[in-house]
Design a protein around this motif. Structure first.
Motif, PDB file in Angstrom:
ATOM      1  N   MET A 127       6.019 -68.514  15.879  1.00  0.00           N
ATOM      2  CA  MET A 127       7.294 -68.683  15.379  1.00  0.00           C
ATOM      3  C   MET A 127       7.431 -67.929  14.251  1.00  0.00           C
ATOM      4  N   MET A 128       8.652 -67.394  13.835  1.00  0.00           N
ATOM      5  CA  MET A 128       8.996 -66.566  12.721  1.00  0.00           C
ATOM      6  C   MET A 128      10.205 -67.357  11.891  1.00  0.00           C
ATOM      7  N   PRO A 129       9.750 -67.222  10.560  1.00  0.00           N
ATOM      8  CA  PRO A 129      10.798 -67.561   9.705  1.00  0.00           C
ATOM      9  C   PRO A 129      12.292 -67.100   9.765  1.00  0.00           C
ATOM     10  N   HIS A 130      13.315 -68.002   9.819  1.00  0.00           N
ATOM     11  CA  HIS A 130      14.599 -67.462  10.253  1.00  0.00           C
ATOM     12  C   HIS A 130      15.056 -66.273   9.306  1.00  0.00           C
ATOM     13  N   PRO A 131      14.876 -66.657   7.912  1.00  0.00           N
ATOM     14  CA  PRO A 131      15.420 -65.628   6.968  1.00  0.00           C
ATOM     15  C   PRO A 131      14.715 -64.181   7.323  1.00  0.00           C
ATOM     16  N   VAL A 132      13.322 -64.199   7.825  1.00  0.00           N
ATOM     17  CA  VAL A 132      12.888 -63.005   8.118  1.00  0.00           C
ATOM     18  C   VAL A 132      13.642 -62.176   9.040  1.00  0.00           C
ATOM     19  N   LEU A 133      13.927 -63.035  10.249  1.00  0.00           N
ATOM     20  CA  LEU A 133      14.446 -62.529  11.216  1.00  0.00           C
ATOM     21  C   LEU A 133      15.814 -61.992  10.797  1.00  0.00           C
ATOM     22  N   ALA A 134      16.615 -62.816  10.219  1.00  0.00           N
ATOM     23  CA  ALA A 134      17.838 -62.192   9.666  1.00  0.00           C
ATOM     24  C   ALA A 134      17.973 -60.967   8.809  1.00  0.00           C
ATOM     25  N   TYR A 135      16.924 -60.801   7.829  1.00  0.00           N
ATOM     26  CA  TYR A 135      16.690 -59.659   7.099  1.00  0.00           C
ATOM     27  C   TYR A 135      16.256 -58.349   8.199  1.00  0.00           C
ATOM     28  N   MET A 136      15.392 -58.909   8.989  1.00  0.00           N
ATOM     29  CA  MET A 136      15.049 -57.937   9.940  1.00  0.00           C
ATOM     30  C   MET A 136      16.099 -57.030  10.835  1.00  0.00           C
ATOM     31  N   PHE A 137      16.894 -58.013  11.345  1.00  0.00           N
ATOM     32  CA  PHE A 137      17.977 -57.566  12.138  1.00  0.00           C
ATOM     33  C   PHE A 137      19.175 -56.873  11.166  1.00  0.00           C
ATOM     34  N   ARG A 138      19.404 -57.368   9.952  1.00  0.00           N
ATOM     35  CA  ARG A 138      20.620 -56.649   9.259  1.00  0.00           C
ATOM     36  C   ARG A 138      19.758 -54.993   8.816  1.00  0.00           C
ATOM     37  N   ALA A 139      18.646 -55.070   8.575  1.00  0.00           N
ATOM     38  CA  ALA A 139      18.168 -53.734   8.277  1.00  0.00           C
ATOM     39  C   ALA A 139      17.957 -52.996   9.322  1.00  0.00           C
ATOM     40  N   LEU A 140      18.043 -53.366  10.531  1.00  0.00           N
ATOM     41  CA  LEU A 140      17.924 -52.515  11.788  1.00  0.00           C
ATOM     42  C   LEU A 140      19.326 -51.793  11.991  1.00  0.00           C
ATOM     43  N   ALA A 141      20.328 -52.690  11.637  1.00  0.00           N
ATOM     44  CA  ALA A 141      21.570 -52.476  11.911  1.00  0.00           C
ATOM     45  C   ALA A 141      22.245 -51.560  10.881  1.00  0.00           C
ATOM     46  N   ASP A 142      21.768 -51.723   9.367  1.00  0.00           N
ATOM     47  CA  ASP A 142      22.322 -50.869   8.564  1.00  0.00           C
ATOM     48  C   ASP A 142      21.741 -49.356   8.358  1.00  0.00           C
ATOM     49  N   ILE A 143      20.379 -49.276   8.941  1.00  0.00           N
ATOM     50  CA  ILE A 143      19.650 -47.777   8.951  1.00  0.00           C
ATOM     51  C   ILE A 143      20.394 -46.900  10.210  1.00  0.00           C
ATOM     52  N   ILE A 144      21.309 -47.854  10.788  1.00  0.00           N
ATOM     53  CA  ILE A 144      21.890 -47.012  11.900  1.00  0.00           C
ATOM     54  C   ILE A 144      23.298 -46.515  11.604  1.00  0.00           C
ATOM     55  N   GLN A 145      23.811 -47.158  10.691  1.00  0.00           N
ATOM     56  CA  GLN A 145      25.036 -46.929  10.114  1.00  0.00           C
ATOM     57  C   GLN A 145      25.438 -45.697   9.882  1.00  0.00           C
TER      58      GLN A 145
END
Length: 1099
Positions: A866-884
């Motif tokens: 399992m992975m902590p949900h805050p970590v997953l949310a952070y990770m996906f936000r960072a993945l999206a923001d770097i592509i902006q």
């Protein structure tokens, strides 16, 4: 108002009403000609931006010149100036590019180029011709002239073919004007007007005229309709150049520094553009080339007046010499004779400037070695064109100076006798003066030797190189003897730096020409060296290079010399590194006695720059220790059997590290600061040494020495000094140590070393990571140095370890070892400790993070329970923001796309496998229901059970579909039927998939990125996992377009998924990529509007 327009350039009203807005702005400017200049400039920029945004959709803008005629014909001179500046603002705006909507902006630029740019240029040229005839010179007219010439320069600086050249390269290449411009340049009026304006306009404006003439000299050759037309154009330029040299008007103009510099630039660009064979066709060519030669001679002597013009003149003559083979024999000889005179003049001018530099009247050209080397390379081409004569002169000048140098040294040696020399200041100035002149000569000779082209070199040229090299080696020997005995107060640190830098440059050039990877065929060079010095092979010269340069690494101990000595160390190590890079040369160096002694004695007692001290401010100086040991490592491992030499090499390190070990145990008198400085230098040395290890055998040697004897020192040091630069030095070393470059970290099948290495890595990262998390930030402005730099190195080491493939990570889970879990837990905590904005704002941190994320999602993410949900949310936000679009970091963006694709691929493949499994179970159930045994009423109790009961099996029975199975098999089936946590998370949070799709779709469809292929790969997985949102979004996207385009957009959207299956196979991905490329092209052609739905609740 301009800022508001930029901020809302995508708003629909700009597409519906730009003509009205543009008319309003023009009317305002026309009615307020006396407004402040900055207001007029801002309004002109606003009109230019409005014109650009509405250019494609509104035909009114495509009559730009007609709209501005009210300023040019009906108004005062002030109105004419404003009208010209408006046209200039529009031309500049049309030429601007942007990563966002790059394709659309290029389409606008091309349309503007074809529709209006030529008309604007012709309008400006016509107005300039009228001003030239009127001969008016009042202040307003001068402003009008200046504005017209600036507009003409802007027009010819336009990016005609979309190459977006760098501004620093404007003197390279030709102007790619379209064929429609041919009539402008083929008519004689264009050049006649410019030359007449240059002769009649006052000096500040005449410089702008020469800029236009420089552009005229750069028009592409293929533009002209015939060879005759091109030759007419070339000969017109040459004829006017001759008149400029011969007439009083031209000579007066060239007394101005601005005109002189621009004239040199024009000559350079003229020769860059047109061929020598074409230039030689001019009937007065010999007169022209002679006058250019005389002008160049004056330019060489203008080092105090216009020093920046010399490179342009050398460019002209180096181009002439480089292509001289295409000229006739008589012309070749004529040019050769001129180059001999120019070579002499250039050398004399460099020697003359020494006194002015010492007096502080001019800047010292020797301060910037990069610019100096570039200039000398061009000079070498000129000098070697008739090397027998120019080389003789250079050699004679050097011998005269070397003789003066010897006499001065002998005089000083005889006067010293251990006591201070009277009038030492005057004698020191004389000595420095001669040394600086000799420095120039060494640089010049080094450039000449390095200018050798092997397939063009003649025996005569090689003999001259041999004579020059022989004289230089004699001078070097004399210099070394003088350095060993001279009183320090007679020496100048700057002069010492320049002299030794020139010698290093000579060594570098001689190596490139006569110490190659293949056996040298230059018997004449080594014949001359052998007669005078006994050097008959390249190996002997290498020995001299190593011996003479080694002294540069030593220090005098004088604080005044420290800065110069540090720079000299950097340049010497650069030379050693170049010598160690060659396959043959490094093997030769390995066998030298000097090198053998260096490998056995490399401790700080020999070289002061290895002594631990305060961190230098210069980055290059700070890396000297690492570069030194990188070079030694290459030399050490140049042989195959180096075990004995290796153990001998590390003995000084063993002695030092053993002292540190005793200090940690409390049995040494070393202070804490002494230990810190020792370890700081040691880990820099080890990092440099490990960085050049390239194979398994070499790495195993180092690993067996370092582990486990000295790894406890690393752990102990990271515990004591985590805040210090020592902690950073340790992490940098360990990042190099744990990196599996060239598959060097490979152990035997029975060896546990890979696991042991990772466990040590885990201990170090865990200790340092815990400290980072508990460390308070003293100053938000220093968060990079206090925290983020360490976190960046943590990410780098984690990425290198997880991707090294030298350890099976399943072993840790199997035996309950927490080594992997601990560093991943710290990784998650460090991730959350950094705001996403900071993670993206610091480039090095972002690259380290997304590299680690790419490796983590590849193999390790799906293996976690399992992975902590805050970590997953952070990770996906960072993945999206770097592509902006506002963060177009290509490397990080590519890594982010790779990570998204891996997550989507895992989820999609798991769902496909789960569907196949369930379909198989249903088929088994159907076959079971249809079998005669189950349908027979007399066959036990099965006839009375439901299908669900048959699927589950009888109570307390170990069977599936009537077949008994083991308990282990039942447990396996239960694990297969349970949903993977990542699949469950993604399907429960489809807004993440929606947000990622929106970001990627906007970039792929409307942006022009270099990593377009990488950006398109994750899109298919995002669509297949969230098909409903894709359908809703595309419908909204279609409805947002103009009504007359919606049908075409609908067709383009439907074609996106044409021929695409519900799989993520390579073939399917490639087909989708082709479809998205077609869709992107349709969007560009239709000039579609992007839509940005509300994403505030998605992440």
């Amino acid at each position: 108002m301009l800022t508001l327009t930029h901020a809302h350039r995508e708003m629909s009203f700009l597409y519906k009403r730009p003509p009205l807005l543009g008319t309003f702005v023009l009317r305002y400017i026309y009615q307020n000609p006396d407004a402040q200049p900055f207001i007029i400039t801002a309004q002109a920029q606003l009109f230019a931006l409005i014109s650009k945004l509405g250019w494609i959709e509104h035909e009114e803008f495509r009559s730009l010149v007609d709209n501005i005629q009210v300023f040019l014909q009906q108004g005062s001179i002030g109105h004419r100036i404003i009208g010209i500046r408006i046209l200039n603002a529009v031309a500049l705006e049309m030429n601007l590019t942007s990563s966002r909507h790059a394709t659309r902006y290029r389409r606008i630029a091309v349309n503007f180029r074809d529709a209006q740019l030529l008309q604007i240029f012709q309008c400006a040229l016509s107005m300039l011709q009228g001003l030239a005839q009127s001969q008016m010179s009042d202040p307003e007219t001068e402003k009008l002239k200046e504005s017209i010439l600036v507009l003409m320069r802007t027009c010819l600086s336009f990016d005609f073919i979309g190459t977006m050249p760098d501004e620093s390269s404007d003197d390279v290449g030709s102007i790619q004007a379209p064929t429609t411009w041919r009539e402008v340049f083929e008519k004689p009026g264009y050049l006649d007007v410019l030359w007449e304006c240059w002769k009649t306009f006052s000096n500040p404006v005449s410089v702008l005229v020469l800029e236009s003439l420089s552009q005229a000299a750069s028009i592409r050759r293929s533009l002209f309709s015939s060879d005759e037309a091109r030759n007419t154009y070339i000969h017109s330029m040459m004829r006017e150049t001759v008149l400029a040299f011969k007439t009083g008007v031209g000579q007066n103009k060239l007394q101005d520094v601005g005109n002189f510099h621009e004239f040199c630039r024009m000559l350079s660009r003229f020769r860059n553009t047109f061929q020598l064979s074409e230039i030689c066709e001019y009937k007065e060519f010999e007169q022209w080339i002679s006058l250019v030669g005389e002008f160049t001679s004056r330019g060489f002597h203008s080092w105090k007046w216009s020093p920046n013009s010399v490179p342009y003149l050398l460019t002209f003559w180096s181009k002439m010499v480089s292509s001289i083979s295409s000229a006739k024999q008589g012309t070749v000889e004529y040019i050769h004779n001129i180059t001999v005179d120019l070579s002499r003049t250039y050398v004399k001018s460099r020697l003359e400037c020494v006194q002015a530099v010492m007096d502080g009247d001019v800047d010292d050209p020797l301060e910037s070695e990069e610019e100096l080397v570039t200039t000398l390379e061009m000079f070498a081409t000129v000098a070697r064109s008739k090397y027998s004569e120019s080389g003789r002169f250079i050699l004679a000048e050097f011998k005269d100076l070397a003789k003066k140098y010897r006499e001065l040294i002998q005089r000083l040696s005889s006067m010293a006798n251990g006591s201070p020399i009277p009038n030492s200041s005057d004698i020191k100035d004389q000595l420095v003066f001669v040394e600086m002149q000799l420095t120039w000569m060494v640089y010049i000779i080094g450039a000449c030797v390095g200018g050798r082209i092997s397939y063009q070199s003649t025996g005569e040229q090689e003999q001259m190189d041999g004579e020059m090299a022989s004289e230089i080696l004699g001078y070097i020997h004399q210099t070394q003897m003088w350095i060993a005995q001279r009183p320090l107060y007679l020496a100048s640190p700057e002069a010492h730096l320049y002299v030794q830098s020139a010698i290093i440059y000579f060594y570098t050039q001689f190596r490139s020409s006569y110490i190659g990877e293949e056996p040298s065929k230059s018997t004449k060079v080594y014949g001359i060296l052998g007669e005078r010095w006994g050097f008959t092979t390249p190996n002997q010269v290498l020995d001299v290079i190593m011996n003479s340069s080694l002294g540069n690494l030593r220090s005098s101990g004088d604080p005044e010399w420290r800065k110069c000595e540090e720079q000299l160390v950097v340049r010497t190590l650069k030379l050693f590194t170049q010598l160690a890079l060659g396959y043959s040369s490094v093997k030769h160096i390995r066998k030298l006695d000097t090198t053998q002694a260096l490998l056995k004695n490399h401790d700080p007692s020999d070289f002061r720059f290895l002594t631990p001290a305060k961190k230098p401010s210069d980055t290059a100086v700070a890396r000297s220790r690492m570069n030194y040991y990188t070079m030694l490592s290459r030399v050490l491992f140049a042989e195959d059997n180096v075990e004995a030499d290796f153990w001998s090499f590390v003995k000084p390190w063993e002695s030092t590290l053993d002292k540190v070990t005793l200090a940690f145990e409390g049995t040494s008198d070393l202070s804490e600061e002494e230990i810190r400085l020792i370890l700081l230098g040691m880990f820099k040395d080890l990092r440099g040494f490990v960085s050049s290890i390239t194979n398994r055998k070499q790495f195993s040697l180092f690993f067996d020495w370092f582990y486990p004897a000295y790894t406890p020192i690393v752990q102990r040091a990271i515990e004591i000094w985590p805040h210090d630069e020592l902690g950073i030095a340790i992490l940098r070393f360990w990042n190099e140590f744990a990196s599996n470059k060239n598959s060097r970290v490979t152990f035997d099948v029975s060896s546990p070393n890979g696991i042991l290495l990772f466990r040590e890595t885990s201990n170090i990262l865990y200790t340092y990571g815990q400290n980072l998390l508990n460390r308070p930030l003293s100053n938000p402005n220093s968060r990079w140095s206090e925290k983020y730099k360490g976190i960046m190195l943590y990410f780098n080491i984690l990425s290198a370890s997880l991707s090294g493939k030298y350890v099976n990570f399943g072993v840790f889970k199997l035996y309950g070892d927490k080594a992997l879990d601990r560093i991943l837990d710290i990784f998650f905590q460090l991730m959350l400790a950094i705001p996403v904005e900071d993670m993206i704002a610091f480039p090095k941190l972002a690259q380290a993070y997304f590299s680690a994320l790419d490796v983590f999602t590849s193999d390790h993410m799906t293996g976690l329970p399992m992975m902590p949900h805050p970590v997953l949310a952070y990770m996906f936000r960072a993945l999206a923001d770097i592509i902006q679009p506002q963060n177009p970091d290509t490397i990080c963006c590519t890594l982010a796309c790779s990570a998204i694709d891996k997550v989507c691929t895992f989820v999609m493949n798991w769902m496909i496998k789960d569907k196949i499994r369930k379909d198989g179970e249903n088929n088994d159930l159907s076959r079971a229901n249809g079998s005669p045994l189950l349908n027979n009423p007399g066959s036990g109790n099965n006839s009375q059970r439901s299908s669900v009961e048959i699927l589950r099996g009888p109570p307390n029975s170990g069977s599936t579909n009537g077949r008994p199975v083991s308990k282990r098999r039942q447990q396996q089936q239960q694990e297969q039927q349970s949903t993977h946590w990542l699949v469950e998370y993604m399907m429960s949070n489809k807004e993440i998939l929606s947000y990622l799709f929106l970001v990627l779709f906007q970039v792929v469809a409307f942006e022009n990125r270099s990593n377009y292929w990488s950006l398109s790969r994750p899109l298919l997985g995002l669509i297949l996992l969230n098909r409903d949102f894709y359908v809703d979004y595309t419908n909204t996207f279609i409805q947002a377009q103009l009504p007359d385009r919606q049908e075409k957009v609908q067709t383009a959207v439907n074609a996106l998924m044409e021929g695409v299956d519900v799989t993520l196979t390579t073939t399917n991905r490639d087909r989708f990529t082709q479809n998205i490329t077609t869709f992107r092209r349709e969007c560009t052609q239709l000039t579609l509007m992007s839509i940005t739905p509300d994403t505030s609740g998605m992440l």
